[in-house]
Design a protein around this motif. Structure first.
Motif, short mmCIF file in Angstrom:
data_model
loop_
_atom_site.label_atom_id
_atom_site.label_comp_id
_atom_site.label_asym_id
_atom_site.label_seq_id
_atom_site.Cartn_x
_atom_site.Cartn_y
_atom_site.Cartn_z
N PHE A 1 -2.06 33.89 -44.55
CA PHE A 1 -1.63 35.27 -44.28
C PHE A 1 -0.46 35.31 -43.30
O PHE A 1 0.57 35.94 -43.56
N PHE A 2 -0.61 34.62 -42.18
CA PHE A 2 0.44 34.65 -41.17
C PHE A 2 1.68 33.89 -41.64
O PHE A 2 2.81 34.27 -41.29
N CYS B 1 3.41 36.28 -44.10
CA CYS B 1 3.95 37.40 -43.33
C CYS B 1 5.19 36.97 -42.55
O CYS B 1 6.19 37.70 -42.50
N SER B 2 5.16 35.79 -41.97
CA SER B 2 6.30 35.30 -41.22
C SER B 2 7.50 35.06 -42.12
O SER B 2 8.64 35.37 -41.75
N LEU C 1 8.15 36.54 -45.04
CA LEU C 1 8.66 37.81 -45.58
C LEU C 1 9.44 38.61 -44.53
O LEU C 1 10.23 39.48 -44.88
N HIS C 2 9.18 38.32 -43.25
CA HIS C 2 9.90 39.02 -42.17
C HIS C 2 10.74 38.01 -41.38
O HIS C 2 10.74 38.01 -40.15
N PRO D 1 8.00 40.33 -36.16
CA PRO D 1 6.75 39.68 -36.58
C PRO D 1 6.90 38.17 -36.75
O PRO D 1 6.00 37.40 -36.38
N ASP D 2 8.03 37.75 -37.29
CA ASP D 2 8.28 36.32 -37.48
C ASP D 2 8.34 35.60 -36.14
O ASP D 2 7.72 34.54 -35.96
N ARG E 1 5.03 29.04 -44.05
CA ARG E 1 6.30 29.76 -43.81
C ARG E 1 7.49 28.97 -44.34
O ARG E 1 8.33 29.50 -45.07
#
Length: 313
Positions: free
Chosen positions: A122-123, A126-127, A129-130, A135-136, A200
């Motif tokens: 998840f993280f 998320c990292s 995509l941003h 957030p990254d 990531r």
């Protein structure tokens, strides 16, 4: 495929053989006379000095005075026949001890790995995509922190905050779900951070591949492109990390189980090491090695399920 399984099985057996030799040599090369340590654990206090007569009696009773080669061959002969030996410290067969202590460790390791994989993916996604946004940056700082911190320090801090200060979880012990929360987090945080960082990097690389760009150009929904194309192909490096981390979780459980009084194979191994119960130490380590090899073998087979282009020939 069948040739690959046969070859990997042969490698697995060879690795177990080498690990057994290495384990036996290292355990017996540890400073200190095993018979003396056992005599103090069985008959005297830990601070007392065992007389030579008692040391000789213990050494002869448990065959510790025999040549090391004979001890190794006897132990391996029993293992090949399904007999892991007899624990001097607990006065029980090793296989019965493992049946008692192994399930809590497998439970803790499974929960820790599930926590690490779910939150790591998840993280990591998320990292990616941003990228280069707040957030990254926050996720990258947090993952570096958790990768750098030793597991025992994280365990003590979690116990201090959530058990002593906030009183949300028990301090230690074994029982309901509330007892496994802190040990699982303490054991899995390092792996979670590693998976997040690998995911990531893999996601950023996959998002630039031609098939992802083509999928976007076709007008496919962003979620479908992300789940069906990018994430699936970015999982291969993560699988490798998961396989390698399983062994680290089993090894790390020795410390975590001791801190949280978790009655698993880690605490069993610590007791065996403190008493120099050689057969129990050697058989327990071999079971850990076997579990690690089986998990990595299963993950190798999963590579083809995720990416059919991978062959085993």
């Amino acid at each position: 495929m069948h040739h690959y399984i046969i070859k990997r099985t042969a490698y697995l057996i060879l690795t177990l053989l080498i690990a057994s030799i290495f384990t036996f040599v290292v355990v017996n090369a540890t400073p200190g006379e095993p018979a003396e340590v056992l005599a103090r654990h069985l008959y005297l206090g830990l601070e007392e000095v065992a007389p030579p007569e008692l040391i000789a009696e213990v050494s002869g009773r448990y065959n510790l005075d025999r040549p090391l080669l004979e001890q190794y061959l006897d132990w391996m002969g029993g293992v090949l026949h399904g007999d892991l030996g007899y624990s001097i410290l607990f006065n029980k067969p090793v296989d019965k001890l493992l049946m008692l202590y192994l399930p809590p460790t497998l439970l803790l390791t499974t929960v820790s790995m599930t926590f690490a994989v779910v939150f790591g993916l998840f993280f990591g996604i998320c990292s990616a995509l941003h990228q280069n946004k707040i957030p990254d940056h926050l996720i990258r700082i947090a993952t570096i922190f958790f990768v750098s911190m030793p597991g025992f320090w994280v365990a003590v801090m979690l116990m201090l905050v959530f058990s002593i200060w906030l009183r949300l979880t028990p301090v230690a012990g074994y029982g309901g779900p509330q007892f496994i929360v802190l040990p699982a987090i303490a054991l899995g945080l390092h792996t979670m951070a590693s998976i997040a960082r690998i995911m990531r990097t893999s996601m950023l690389d996959t998002m630039e591949k031609p098939f992802v760009v083509f999928a976007k150009a076709k007008g496919l929904p962003g979620r479908q492109v992300l789940l069906s194309h990018a994430c699936k192909n970015a999982l291969l490096p993560v699988l490798t990390v998961v396989g390698m981390s399983f062994g680290a979780l089993l090894a790390g459980s020795v410390v975590i189980e001791t801190i949280f009084a978790w009655p698993g194979i880690g605490s069993l191994l610590m007791k065996a090491i403190s008493a120099r119960d050689l057969v129990l130490i050697e058989s327990t380590i071999m079971v850990i090695v076997l579990l690690f090899l089986l998990v990595n073998f299963a993950i190798d087979l999963l590579y083809h399920a995720i990416d059919p282009r991978i062959t085993y020939e």
